[in-house]
Every structure is written in structure tokens, then in C-alpha cells.
Design a protein around this motif. Structure first.
Motif, mmCIF file in Angstrom:
data_model
loop_
_atom_site.group_PDB
_atom_site.id
_atom_site.type_symbol
_atom_site.label_atom_id
_atom_site.label_comp_id
_atom_site.label_asym_id
_atom_site.label_seq_id
_atom_site.Cartn_x
_atom_site.Cartn_y
_atom_site.Cartn_z
ATOM 1 N N THR A 185 0.825 -1.200 0.000
ATOM 2 C CA THR A 185 0.000 0.000 0.000
ATOM 3 C C THR A 185 0.865 1.259 0.000
ATOM 4 O O THR A 185 0.620 2.192 -0.774
ATOM 5 N N VAL A 186 1.878 1.276 0.844
ATOM 6 C CA VAL A 186 2.784 2.442 0.899
ATOM 7 C C VAL A 186 3.516 2.608 -0.425
ATOM 8 O O VAL A 186 3.682 3.731 -0.931
ATOM 9 N N TYR A 187 3.925 1.507 -1.030
ATOM 10 C CA TYR A 187 4.598 1.567 -2.329
ATOM 11 C C TYR A 187 3.709 2.226 -3.379
ATOM 12 O O TYR A 187 4.149 3.111 -4.119
ATOM 13 N N PHE A 188 2.448 1.810 -3.450
ATOM 14 C CA PHE A 188 1.561 2.389 -4.449
ATOM 15 C C PHE A 188 1.234 3.849 -4.148
ATOM 16 O O PHE A 188 1.012 4.637 -5.064
ATOM 17 N N VAL A 189 1.211 4.229 -2.881
ATOM 18 C CA VAL A 189 1.016 5.639 -2.544
ATOM 19 C C VAL A 189 2.198 6.458 -3.053
ATOM 20 O O VAL A 189 2.018 7.509 -3.696
ATOM 21 N N VAL A 190 3.415 5.990 -2.788
ATOM 22 C CA VAL A 190 4.616 6.716 -3.221
ATOM 23 C C VAL A 190 4.679 6.792 -4.742
ATOM 24 O O VAL A 190 4.938 7.860 -5.321
ATOM 25 N N ILE A 191 4.434 5.684 -5.411
ATOM 26 C CA ILE A 191 4.481 5.670 -6.871
ATOM 27 C C ILE A 191 3.374 6.551 -7.449
ATOM 28 O O ILE A 191 3.577 7.274 -8.423
ATOM 29 N N GLY A 192 2.184 6.524 -6.851
ATOM 30 C CA GLY A 192 1.083 7.352 -7.333
ATOM 31 C C GLY A 192 1.361 8.836 -7.198
ATOM 32 O O GLY A 192 1.098 9.620 -8.119
ATOM 33 N N VAL A 193 1.903 9.235 -6.059
ATOM 34 C CA VAL A 193 2.233 10.653 -5.861
ATOM 35 C C VAL A 193 3.355 11.072 -6.813
ATOM 36 O O VAL A 193 3.297 12.154 -7.422
ATOM 37 N N THR A 194 4.366 10.217 -6.966
ATOM 38 C CA THR A 194 5.456 10.522 -7.893
ATOM 39 C C THR A 194 4.943 10.631 -9.314
ATOM 40 O O THR A 194 5.310 11.549 -10.059
ATOM 41 N N TYR A 195 4.067 9.730 -9.698
ATOM 42 C CA TYR A 195 3.513 9.746 -11.047
ATOM 43 C C TYR A 195 2.644 10.980 -11.263
ATOM 44 O O TYR A 195 2.633 11.556 -12.351
ATOM 45 N N LEU A 196 1.934 11.410 -10.241
ATOM 46 C CA LEU A 196 1.118 12.619 -10.337
ATOM 47 C C LEU A 196 1.999 13.842 -10.527
ATOM 48 O O LEU A 196 1.690 14.715 -11.349
ATOM 49 N N LEU A 197 3.094 13.905 -9.782
ATOM 50 C CA LEU A 197 3.969 15.067 -9.878
ATOM 51 C C LEU A 197 4.774 15.091 -11.176
ATOM 52 O O LEU A 197 4.999 16.154 -11.752
ATOM 53 N N VAL A 198 5.206 13.935 -11.645
ATOM 54 C CA VAL A 198 6.056 13.878 -12.829
ATOM 55 C C VAL A 198 5.234 13.802 -14.113
ATOM 56 O O VAL A 198 5.431 14.584 -15.043
ATOM 57 N N GLY A 199 4.305 12.859 -14.170
ATOM 58 C CA GLY A 199 3.574 12.625 -15.407
ATOM 59 C C GLY A 199 2.312 13.455 -15.525
ATOM 60 O O GLY A 199 2.045 14.078 -16.546
ATOM 61 N N GLY A 200 1.524 13.461 -14.496
ATOM 62 C CA GLY A 200 0.284 14.214 -14.521
ATOM 63 C C GLY A 200 -0.848 13.553 -15.292
ATOM 64 O O GLY A 200 -1.887 14.172 -15.508
ATOM 65 N N ASP A 201 -0.672 12.330 -15.725
ATOM 66 C CA ASP A 201 -1.722 11.619 -16.451
ATOM 67 C C ASP A 201 -2.786 11.161 -15.467
ATOM 68 O O ASP A 201 -2.516 10.399 -14.541
ATOM 69 N N THR B 103 -5.378 9.212 -15.844
ATOM 70 C CA THR B 103 -5.748 7.798 -15.911
ATOM 71 C C THR B 103 -4.780 6.939 -15.101
ATOM 72 O O THR B 103 -5.190 6.088 -14.317
ATOM 73 N N GLY B 104 -3.504 7.166 -15.276
ATOM 74 C CA GLY B 104 -2.512 6.395 -14.538
ATOM 75 C C GLY B 104 -2.578 6.662 -13.045
ATOM 76 O O GLY B 104 -2.446 5.744 -12.227
ATOM 77 N N VAL B 105 -2.815 7.921 -12.681
ATOM 78 C CA VAL B 105 -2.923 8.258 -11.263
ATOM 79 C C VAL B 105 -4.130 7.571 -10.643
ATOM 80 O O VAL B 105 -4.062 7.033 -9.541
ATOM 81 N N SER B 106 -5.259 7.562 -11.354
ATOM 82 C CA SER B 106 -6.456 6.918 -10.805
ATOM 83 C C SER B 106 -6.258 5.413 -10.668
ATOM 84 O O SER B 106 -6.706 4.813 -9.684
ATOM 85 N N LEU B 107 -5.570 4.789 -11.617
ATOM 86 C CA LEU B 107 -5.295 3.355 -11.505
ATOM 87 C C LEU B 107 -4.359 3.060 -10.335
ATOM 88 O O LEU B 107 -4.561 2.079 -9.606
ATOM 89 N N LEU B 108 -3.358 3.889 -10.136
ATOM 90 C CA LEU B 108 -2.460 3.689 -9.002
ATOM 91 C C LEU B 108 -3.182 3.922 -7.679
ATOM 92 O O LEU B 108 -2.929 3.226 -6.691
ATOM 93 N N LEU B 109 -4.097 4.879 -7.638
ATOM 94 C CA LEU B 109 -4.872 5.090 -6.415
ATOM 95 C C LEU B 109 -5.827 3.927 -6.152
ATOM 96 O O LEU B 109 -6.059 3.565 -5.001
#
Length: 126
Positions: free
Chosen positions: A12-28, A30-36
Motif C-alpha cells: 500500500t505504501v509503495y503504491f502511494v509513493v508511486i502514485g504521488v510521484t507519477y502525479l507530480l512527474v507525469g500528470g496523467d 488515468t494512470g494516477v487513478s489506476l495507481l490510487l
């Protein structure tokens, strides 16, 4: 279940970190919602395992002083040799052949599959 709870909390912590990183870097979005959603599913399993480990007694696997003799007992109950898997494959084949040949073939296949699954579970439970 303590090890499993820690493992799923880590997921769970891994996906939170990856989701926040992906939101800040990519901004997509769809990908952010899937990671969340993956975070939510990991959190559900982590919450269940923490709750289960809190409510139930400690398992043998969770103790530090365990040896091989503590885990002995019935390993599993397996059914004897049977032709049911062959009949089950025949039923699935009839279900798939019902697509080009007609619904009557699919109905026969469904009946065979249902009967064999019921009989196979009955044989396994005894």
C-alpha cells in the motif's frame, strides 16, 4: 498473519509513493487513478490482515521458537484418481462448440460442466 500484514502495508505504501510521484512527474489522470485504485485494494487487504491478526490467536508460523514438528498434521485431503476432469473438458468443449453450432450444444455443455463441478467438489469434501 503479522508478516502478511506488514507485507500488504508495504504494498500500500509503495503504491502511494508511486502514485504521488507519477502525479507530480507525469500528470496523467488515468494512470494516477489506476495507481490510487491499486492503493485502495492494497489497503483493503492490509486492513483485513491487521484486523485478523489482532482478533485471532497467534499462528504457529508467527512464533519465533517454532520447529518443524509444530507444523505436523494433516497436510491435505486429495481425491482419488477420477475421469471427472476429462468429462469437465468435454463439457467445456461442448460449451465452446455451441457458439458456431447452436445454443443447444452450449446448453449440453453447461449441464455437463455443472454436474461435473458439483460431483468433483462432493468427491473432494469426503
Amino acid at each position: 498473519m503479522r508478516v502478511e500484514a506488514i507485507l500488504w502495508t508495504g504494498v500500500t505504501v509503495y503504491f502511494v509513493v508511486i502514485g504521488v510521484t507519477y502525479l507530480l512527474v507525469g500528470g496523467d489522470t488515468t494512470g494516477v487513478s489506476l495507481l490510487l485504485m491499486a492503493t485502495g485494494l492494497g489497503g483493503l487487504v492490509a486492513g483485513w490482515t491487521w484486523d485478523w491478526s489482532r482478533r485471532h490467536d497467534e499462528r504457529v508460523e508467527d512464533r519465533a521458537d517454532v520447529d518443524a514438528s509444530d507444523l505436523t498434521g494433516i497436510v491435505g485431503v486429495y481425491p482419488t484418481a477420477s475421469l471427472r476432469p476429462l468429462a469437465l473438458a468435454l463439457g467445456v468443449t461442448a460449451m465452446v462448440l455451441g457458439i458456431p453450432l447452436g445454443s443447444w450444444m452450449s446448453m449440453i455443455g453447461i449441464a455437463i460442466v455443472a454436474s461435473q463441478v458439483l460431483l468433483l467438489t462432493r468427491d473432494t469434501d469426503t
